[in-house]
Design an enzyme around this catalytic site. Sequence first.
Site, PDB file in Angstrom:
ATOM      1  N   HIS A  69       1.139   2.338  -9.304  1.00 51.14           N
ATOM      2  CA  HIS A  69       1.417   1.494  -8.131  1.00 51.14           C
ATOM      3  C   HIS A  69       2.826   1.743  -7.564  1.00 51.14           C
ATOM      4  CE1 HIS A  69       0.010  -2.579  -6.319  1.00 51.14           C
ATOM      5  NE2 HIS A  69       0.734  -1.929  -5.453  1.00 51.14           N
ATOM      6  N   ASP A  91      -9.791  -0.994  -1.433  1.00 49.45           N
ATOM      7  CA  ASP A  91      -8.502  -0.718  -2.068  1.00 49.45           C
ATOM      8  C   ASP A  91      -7.984  -1.982  -2.754  1.00 49.45           C
ATOM      9  OD1 ASP A  91      -6.100   1.173  -2.318  1.00 49.45           O
ATOM     10  OD2 ASP A  91      -5.199  -0.713  -1.640  1.00 49.45           O
ATOM     11  N   LYS A  94      -4.915  -0.044  -9.203  1.00 47.89           N
ATOM     12  CA  LYS A  94      -3.569   0.501  -9.443  1.00 47.89           C
ATOM     13  C   LYS A  94      -2.965  -0.063 -10.727  1.00 47.89           C
ATOM     14  CE  LYS A  94      -3.075   0.459  -4.425  1.00 47.89           C
ATOM     15  NZ  LYS A  94      -3.630  -0.812  -3.940  1.00 47.89           N
ATOM     16  N   TYR A 119      -2.739  -7.772  -7.536  1.00 46.22           N
ATOM     17  CA  TYR A 119      -3.185  -8.663  -6.457  1.00 46.22           C
ATOM     18  C   TYR A 119      -3.852  -9.942  -7.009  1.00 46.22           C
ATOM     19  CZ  TYR A 119      -2.474  -4.424  -3.619  1.00 46.22           C
ATOM     20  OH  TYR A 119      -1.943  -3.293  -3.035  1.00 46.22           O
TER      21      TYR A 119
HETATM   22  N1  NAP Z   1       0.426   0.548  -2.722  1.00 46.44           N
HETATM   23  C1  NAP Z   1       1.184  -0.451  -2.320  1.00 46.44           C
HETATM   24  O1  NAP Z   1       2.306  -0.685  -2.803  1.00 46.44           O
HETATM   25  C2  NAP Z   1       0.676  -1.318  -1.216  1.00 46.44           C
HETATM   26  C3  NAP Z   1       1.569  -2.158  -0.518  1.00 46.44           C
HETATM   27  C4  NAP Z   1       1.074  -2.913   0.536  1.00 46.44           C
HETATM   28  C5  NAP Z   1      -0.273  -2.836   0.866  1.00 46.44           C
HETATM   29  N2  NAP Z   1      -1.152  -2.037   0.149  1.00 46.44           N
HETATM   30  C6  NAP Z   1      -2.594  -1.931   0.484  1.00 46.44           C
HETATM   31  O2  NAP Z   1      -2.741  -1.771   1.891  1.00 46.44           O
HETATM   32  C7  NAP Z   1      -3.491  -2.853   2.417  1.00 46.44           C
HETATM   33  C8  NAP Z   1      -3.049  -3.201   3.830  1.00 46.44           C
HETATM   34  O3  NAP Z   1      -1.686  -3.556   3.901  1.00 46.44           O
HETATM   35  P1  NAP Z   1      -1.199  -5.061   4.191  1.00 46.44           P
HETATM   36  O4  NAP Z   1      -2.147  -6.011   3.550  1.00 46.44           O
HETATM   37  O5  NAP Z   1       0.231  -5.105   3.820  1.00 46.44           O
HETATM   38  O6  NAP Z   1      -1.200  -5.217   5.735  1.00 46.44           O
HETATM   39  P2  NAP Z   1      -2.005  -4.774   7.062  1.00 46.44           P
HETATM   40  O7  NAP Z   1      -3.375  -4.311   6.743  1.00 46.44           O
HETATM   41  O8  NAP Z   1      -1.081  -3.890   7.811  1.00 46.44           O
HETATM   42  O9  NAP Z   1      -2.043  -6.170   7.828  1.00 46.44           O
HETATM   43  C9  NAP Z   1      -2.751  -7.269   7.329  1.00 46.44           C
HETATM   44  C10 NAP Z   1      -2.463  -8.467   8.246  1.00 46.44           C
HETATM   45  O10 NAP Z   1      -2.945  -8.194   9.565  1.00 46.44           O
HETATM   46  C11 NAP Z   1      -3.927  -9.156   9.930  1.00 46.44           C
HETATM   47  N3  NAP Z   1      -4.969  -8.402  10.668  1.00 46.44           N
HETATM   48  C12 NAP Z   1      -5.965  -7.650  10.148  1.00 46.44           C
HETATM   49  N4  NAP Z   1      -6.682  -7.063  11.125  1.00 46.44           N
HETATM   50  C13 NAP Z   1      -6.134  -7.463  12.297  1.00 46.44           C
HETATM   51  C14 NAP Z   1      -6.453  -7.200  13.653  1.00 46.44           C
HETATM   52  N5  NAP Z   1      -7.459  -6.406  13.966  1.00 46.44           N
HETATM   53  N6  NAP Z   1      -5.690  -7.781  14.607  1.00 46.44           N
HETATM   54  C15 NAP Z   1      -4.649  -8.580  14.266  1.00 46.44           C
HETATM   55  N7  NAP Z   1      -4.298  -8.863  12.994  1.00 46.44           N
HETATM   56  C16 NAP Z   1      -5.034  -8.307  12.019  1.00 46.44           C
HETATM   57  C17 NAP Z   1      -4.421  -9.769   8.636  1.00 46.44           C
HETATM   58  O11 NAP Z   1      -4.830 -11.089   8.841  1.00 46.44           O
HETATM   59  P3  NAP Z   1      -6.191 -11.749   8.237  1.00 46.44           P
HETATM   60  O12 NAP Z   1      -6.426 -11.211   6.868  1.00 46.44           O
HETATM   61  O13 NAP Z   1      -5.868 -13.191   8.240  1.00 46.44           O
HETATM   62  O14 NAP Z   1      -7.290 -11.383   9.193  1.00 46.44           O
HETATM   63  C18 NAP Z   1      -3.151  -9.715   7.790  1.00 46.44           C
HETATM   64  O15 NAP Z   1      -2.300 -10.796   8.095  1.00 46.44           O
HETATM   65  C19 NAP Z   1      -3.257  -3.975   1.388  1.00 46.44           C
HETATM   66  O16 NAP Z   1      -4.163  -5.030   1.525  1.00 46.44           O
HETATM   67  C20 NAP Z   1      -3.357  -3.205   0.098  1.00 46.44           C
HETATM   68  O17 NAP Z   1      -4.698  -2.931  -0.222  1.00 46.44           O
HETATM   69  C21 NAP Z   1      -0.666  -1.268  -0.868  1.00 46.44           C
END
Ligand code: NAP
Length: 305
Positions: free
Chosen positions: A111, A50, A80, A55
Amino acid sequence: MPSYIDVPSFPLSHGGKAIPAVGLGTWQSNPGEVSNAVKIGLQNGYRHIDGAWIYGNEKEVGEGIKASGVPREEIFVTSKLWCTKHRNVEAAVKESLELLGLDYLDLYLIHWPVPLNGQGNDPKFPKLPDGSRDRDTEWSINQTWEQMEAILEKGFVKAIGVSNFSEAYLDQLLTTAKVVPAVNQIELHPYLPQHELLEYLAKKDILAEAYSPLGSTDSPLLKDEDIQKIADKHGVSVGTVLISYQVNRNVVVLPKSVTEKRIIDNYKIVKLDEEDMRTLNGLYKTKGKRFIKPDWGVDLKFSHW
Ligand SMILES: NC(=O)c1ccc[n+]([C@@H]2O[C@H](COP(=O)([O-])OP(=O)(O)OC[C@H]3O[C@@H](n4cnc5c(N)ncnc54)[C@H](OP(=O)(O)O)[C@@H]3O)[C@@H](O)[C@H]2O)c1
């Protein structure tokens, strides 16, 4: 030993390639880290990445895809359309394809339902002199969707969808849409389960995708005692419970990590029982929280904002 289950794929209403239920998120993955994260993910079972133009790392995501050695046709790639590009969707998708080094995307999403001025004082986040977002109020999401339908028709993308659309915004889009969005990517986790919106999406045959499933950066979800109890019961981590929760309710989930061990662990999911689901479904009543809340200067009409 925890009893892990295979990661399923869900069909999309457009037909074509089904979407793998666990995808690797790439937001806030630095260019220097993300190609390695994508390569490790793909070499350890992930078949879904994704991404998004905003980004700023699509070139490196593409390099990771190539370095993995996994054939392109086996991978589901999402990008997106950024807010400043609503008036020229074809140019935007071509730019993402060029950066990724791909000749088609599996899924392209609007997005946010907020067109911004593409001629403003910044290519990503244009602002007015008073500091507020420079929105393109002369342009509608219905016009953007017409252009999304055109790039689908031309074959640049295999499916089109939206992100951050509330029920009211989807209702508006559907007044003119010829193609129903295949997915709506929204913030989803036990503190923001959005039960009503998910019911609405199911009725319209729009698949939900969970972003920030772990609660994004420095998440309180990872320290939640109720979730920890479920994790202990299954002999897994809280992260595994949070990721499994979405798949167990037929939602695609997009955990982000650039850490090798976490990338690999996050692809392992378990079956949760009714009691686990009841607990996770109800936590928002006392601990409700939305983590991603940009100030767009417009009401997005979400019931919990
Ligand atoms: N459409 C939108 O507007 C939108 C908005 C937000 C996000 N997204 C998408 O959704 C994805 C995920 O959301 P997100 O990046 O906000 O956050 P997330 O996946 O909820 O959390 C990521 C954070 O958690 C840590 N982490 C990952 N696996 C872990 C585990 N098993 N145990 C403990 N900590 C862990 C990561 O650290 P490390 O990387 O340092 O391991 C990072 O700091 C994004 O990357 C993006 O692709 C889309």
